[in-house]
Design a protein around this motif. Sequence first.
Motif, PDB file in Angstrom:
ATOM      1  N   GLN A   9       3.637  41.771   2.640  1.00  0.00           N
ATOM      2  CA  GLN A   9       3.519  40.496   3.359  1.00  0.00           C
ATOM      3  C   GLN A   9       3.250  40.733   4.854  1.00  0.00           C
ATOM      4  O   GLN A   9       2.479  40.011   5.476  1.00  0.00           O
ATOM      5  CB  GLN A   9       4.784  39.637   3.181  1.00  0.00           C
ATOM      6  N   VAL A  10       3.910  41.748   5.403  1.00  0.00           N
ATOM      7  CA  VAL A  10       3.674  42.071   6.820  1.00  0.00           C
ATOM      8  C   VAL A  10       2.223  42.504   7.014  1.00  0.00           C
ATOM      9  O   VAL A  10       1.556  42.074   7.971  1.00  0.00           O
ATOM     10  CB  VAL A  10       4.640  43.187   7.303  1.00  0.00           C
ATOM     11  N   LYS A  11       1.725  43.299   6.092  1.00  0.00           N
ATOM     12  CA  LYS A  11       0.340  43.775   6.169  1.00  0.00           C
ATOM     13  C   LYS A  11      -0.636  42.587   6.098  1.00  0.00           C
ATOM     14  O   LYS A  11      -1.615  42.525   6.838  1.00  0.00           O
ATOM     15  CB  LYS A  11       0.100  44.746   5.004  1.00  0.00           C
ATOM     16  N   ASN A  12      -0.354  41.654   5.197  1.00  0.00           N
ATOM     17  CA  ASN A  12      -1.204  40.462   5.089  1.00  0.00           C
ATOM     18  C   ASN A  12      -1.167  39.646   6.381  1.00  0.00           C
ATOM     19  O   ASN A  12      -2.191  39.130   6.824  1.00  0.00           O
ATOM     20  CB  ASN A  12      -0.743  39.583   3.918  1.00  0.00           C
ATOM     21  N   ALA A  13       0.020  39.546   6.961  1.00  0.00           N
ATOM     22  CA  ALA A  13       0.151  38.805   8.222  1.00  0.00           C
ATOM     23  C   ALA A  13      -0.583  39.538   9.345  1.00  0.00           C
ATOM     24  O   ALA A  13      -1.270  38.915  10.162  1.00  0.00           O
ATOM     25  CB  ALA A  13       1.620  38.601   8.570  1.00  0.00           C
ATOM     26  N   ASN A  14      -0.465  40.860   9.369  1.00  0.00           N
ATOM     27  CA  ASN A  14      -1.209  41.651  10.370  1.00  0.00           C
ATOM     28  C   ASN A  14      -2.704  41.359  10.278  1.00  0.00           C
ATOM     29  O   ASN A  14      -3.365  41.157  11.294  1.00  0.00           O
ATOM     30  CB  ASN A  14      -1.026  43.153  10.122  1.00  0.00           C
ATOM     31  N   ALA A  15      -3.209  41.384   9.054  1.00  0.00           N
ATOM     32  CA  ALA A  15      -4.649  41.176   8.852  1.00  0.00           C
ATOM     33  C   ALA A  15      -5.049  39.804   9.403  1.00  0.00           C
ATOM     34  O   ALA A  15      -6.095  39.657  10.039  1.00  0.00           O
ATOM     35  CB  ALA A  15      -4.995  41.286   7.373  1.00  0.00           C
ATOM     36  N   PHE A  16      -4.197  38.815   9.158  1.00  0.00           N
ATOM     37  CA  PHE A  16      -4.502  37.480   9.665  1.00  0.00           C
ATOM     38  C   PHE A  16      -4.475  37.440  11.196  1.00  0.00           C
ATOM     39  O   PHE A  16      -5.428  36.985  11.830  1.00  0.00           O
ATOM     40  CB  PHE A  16      -3.515  36.444   9.103  1.00  0.00           C
ATOM     41  N   PHE A  17      -3.384  37.923  11.777  1.00  0.00           N
ATOM     42  CA  PHE A  17      -3.250  37.838  13.245  1.00  0.00           C
ATOM     43  C   PHE A  17      -4.326  38.673  13.948  1.00  0.00           C
ATOM     44  O   PHE A  17      -4.840  38.294  14.995  1.00  0.00           O
ATOM     45  CB  PHE A  17      -1.842  38.261  13.688  1.00  0.00           C
ATOM     46  N   ASP A  18      -4.666  39.824  13.358  1.00  0.00           N
ATOM     47  CA  ASP A  18      -5.692  40.676  13.958  1.00  0.00           C
ATOM     48  C   ASP A  18      -7.064  40.020  13.932  1.00  0.00           C
ATOM     49  O   ASP A  18      -7.928  40.341  14.756  1.00  0.00           O
ATOM     50  CB  ASP A  18      -5.779  42.019  13.210  1.00  0.00           C
ATOM     51  N   SER A  19      -7.264  39.124  12.975  1.00  0.00           N
ATOM     52  CA  SER A  19      -8.578  38.498  12.831  1.00  0.00           C
ATOM     53  C   SER A  19      -8.798  37.388  13.870  1.00  0.00           C
ATOM     54  O   SER A  19      -9.899  36.863  14.003  1.00  0.00           O
ATOM     55  CB  SER A  19      -8.719  37.900  11.425  1.00  0.00           C
ATOM     56  N   LEU A  20      -7.748  37.036  14.578  1.00  0.00           N
ATOM     57  CA  LEU A  20      -7.827  35.907  15.509  1.00  0.00           C
ATOM     58  C   LEU A  20      -8.141  36.345  16.924  1.00  0.00           C
ATOM     59  O   LEU A  20      -7.555  37.311  17.415  1.00  0.00           O
ATOM     60  CB  LEU A  20      -6.463  35.218  15.598  1.00  0.00           C
ATOM     61  N   ASP A  21      -9.022  35.609  17.600  1.00  0.00           N
ATOM     62  CA  ASP A  21      -9.118  35.830  19.035  1.00  0.00           C
ATOM     63  C   ASP A  21      -7.989  35.042  19.702  1.00  0.00           C
ATOM     64  O   ASP A  21      -7.399  34.143  19.104  1.00  0.00           O
ATOM     65  CB  ASP A  21     -10.497  35.441  19.579  1.00  0.00           C
TER      66      ASP A  21
END
Lengths: 152, 152
Positions: A9-21
């Motif tokens: 879940q943390v990895k999925n959240a990382n992927a989301f937050f990293d995708s955002l400017d």
Amino acid sequence: MALKSWNIQVKNANAFFDSLDDASVNREVAPGKNTILYLLGHLIAVNDGMISLFGLGERQYAYLDEAFVKNPDKSGLQMPDAATLKREWRKSNDTLSAYFDEMTADDWFTRHNSMTDQDLINDPGRNKLSVLLNRTNHLSYHLGQLMLIAGK
Amino acid sequence: MALKSWNIQVKNANAFFDSLDDASVNREVAPGKNTILYLLGHLIAVNDGMISLFGLGERQYAYLDEAFVKNPDKSGLQMPDAATLKREWRKSNDTLSAYFDEMTADDWFTRHNSMTDQDLINDPGRNKLSVLLNRTNHLSYHLGQLMLIAGK
């Protein structure tokens, strides 16, 4: 296995937050609902709470509680900017990982700090592992909301 | 404990679905996103999949897969009405509960049906319990989206 579930879940959240400017974090997950920035701070603060709850050390993000846990979004309280929170999200998870790595399998079945020894005797399932499962669900819950932004 | 975590999420979902009148289930969780009806059918079908995956018996809701799992919302495929799906949601959880009650603690650490014995040797954490944790997170994820409707 519960840790693996947490890490996914943390990895999925990382992927989301990293995708955002940084500008995007001010968007709401749905009209009138929480902003990404609020949920980011909320997740950092709530997850960080496990450090003191498990007696692992001193919490690092208690200063976020007021704006991100005790109060709803748009409270007018000051919030760190997007770049700061995105950085602290990563850092907070590294810190938690390091603490979790030190815990033995048996540690997870011991009581947490908002319980008495008697509480654990009365309900052995109410232990550190149950808190981790709960926090994992909490993360999934908000991730589901965040992913609406990503079109999922 | 993983079962307790699962049951809490099911209970939360019950509370949400019970609070809805049948007309409301056609609402989208956010503009242009999945309807409540779709997520209801999606959760029934995905959770029901554990029955065959765990070798507990025959799935009851495979007929929902086409409209609610293999295809996105608004596919034009026929969907049962709200009253039916709300009733089946309850029923499907009763069925799962009865199956889970029969499982021993050891059963959870055995392989599921989409794995070989060798897979389990290679990765012992990939077992029935890991699937339950995954499905619990999946439920939380969509519950977070559904709760946007309830103003959370």
